[in-house]
Design a protein around this motif. Structure first.
Motif, short mmCIF file in Angstrom:
data_model
loop_
_atom_site.label_atom_id
_atom_site.label_comp_id
_atom_site.label_asym_id
_atom_site.label_seq_id
_atom_site.Cartn_x
_atom_site.Cartn_y
_atom_site.Cartn_z
N ARG A 210 79.07 -35.12 -39.50
CA ARG A 210 78.16 -35.04 -38.35
C ARG A 210 77.08 -36.12 -38.43
NH1 ARG A 210 75.57 -29.60 -38.46
NH2 ARG A 210 73.62 -30.55 -39.14
N ARG B 184 78.44 -39.95 -38.10
CA ARG B 184 78.62 -40.49 -36.75
C ARG B 184 77.31 -41.03 -36.19
NH1 ARG B 184 81.25 -36.95 -32.43
NH2 ARG B 184 81.47 -38.99 -31.43
N GLU B 185 76.21 -40.32 -36.43
CA GLU B 185 74.90 -40.77 -35.96
C GLU B 185 74.49 -42.06 -36.65
OE1 GLU B 185 72.19 -37.63 -36.83
OE2 GLU B 185 73.34 -36.09 -35.77
N SER C 243 74.23 -46.03 -35.17
CA SER C 243 72.94 -46.73 -35.17
C SER C 243 73.03 -48.14 -35.74
CB SER C 243 71.90 -45.92 -35.97
OG SER C 243 72.17 -45.97 -37.36
N ARG D 229 67.85 -38.32 -43.92
CA ARG D 229 68.54 -37.53 -42.89
C ARG D 229 69.63 -36.68 -43.52
NH1 ARG D 229 69.08 -34.13 -38.97
NH2 ARG D 229 70.89 -34.45 -37.60
#
Length: 216
Positions: A26, A29-30, A34, A79
């Motif tokens: 998850r 992918r972010e 970016s 993150r």
């Protein structure tokens, strides 16, 4: 053909002991988007589950069409940490398996020693593997090369043909086969069963089944 009895069980960490792959994918992918590399959820599972850092970086660079800085992931580490701190748990049934095993076991992961220890700690499993954790950083080549599993077996004093490897990624089962070990492919997470199937490999989808599948 008569198989040698299992004298050592080698577990992968992410996706086998701790249910982290869903969380990593998850956030991956972010993060990848970016830096200009867009992947679908299915692609992230196919390309990155069980991969080494070098493999991951090479694939992201190819997709974005250019090189990345050596420490390109550094700004995103927090993150990942925040998500893992909040949501990481042990894979369902794995503590039952560890309690039931009648032979020694250890861990061999493409992750770093730091990430291994953190994730085991978050899932309440660290004490079970203290002194028996092996990282791809310990060898020249990570999975799918056999180096890591052979290193773990040698350190634990068990011949490869008497080792069973529990993996959830194609890279991991490839490494186990290359090392001459029996592979057990866990498909109860993200990886499809057909991607784990192959010679010398038993595929299963409920971790609690493992003890019954092992020949000890």
């Amino acid at each position: 053909m008569t198989l040698d009895p299992v004298e050592l069980v080698i577990f992968d960490c992410d996706g086998v002991l701790v249910d982290s792959e869903r969380l990593y994918c998850r956030v991956d992918r972010e993060v990848f988007a970016s830096v200009g590399a867009v992947f679908t959820e299915a692609e992230v599972v196919e390309y990155f589950v069980g991969s080494s850092h070098d493999m991951l970086t090479a694939i992201v660079e190819e997709r974005r069409g250019g090189p990345l800085e050596p420490d390109w992931q550094a700004p995103f580490k927090q993150r990942y940490e925040d998500v893992l701190d909040a949501e990481l748990t042990a894979v369902e049934g794995v503590t039952d398996v560890l309690d039931a095993l009648r032979v020694p076991y250890c861990l061999a992961s493409n992750g770093s020693h730091t990430s291994i220890r953190k994730n085991l700690g978050r899932a309440g499993l660290l004490d079970r593997f203290e002194g028996r954790m092996f990282s791809a950083r310990d060898v020249a080549r990570g999975k799918p090369a056999p180096d890591l599993f052979l290193h773990a077996a040698a350190t634990m004093g068990v011949a490869p043909e008497r080792c069973a490897v529990v993996e959830d990624s194609p890279y991991g089962v490839q490494a186990a086969r290359a090392a001459g070990m029996r592979a057990f492919g866990y498909c109860g997470g993200l990886t499809r069963a057909d991607r784990l199937m192959g010679p010398g490999t038993v595929v299963f989808d409920d971790m609690r089944e493992l003890v019954g599948l092992l020949v000890m």
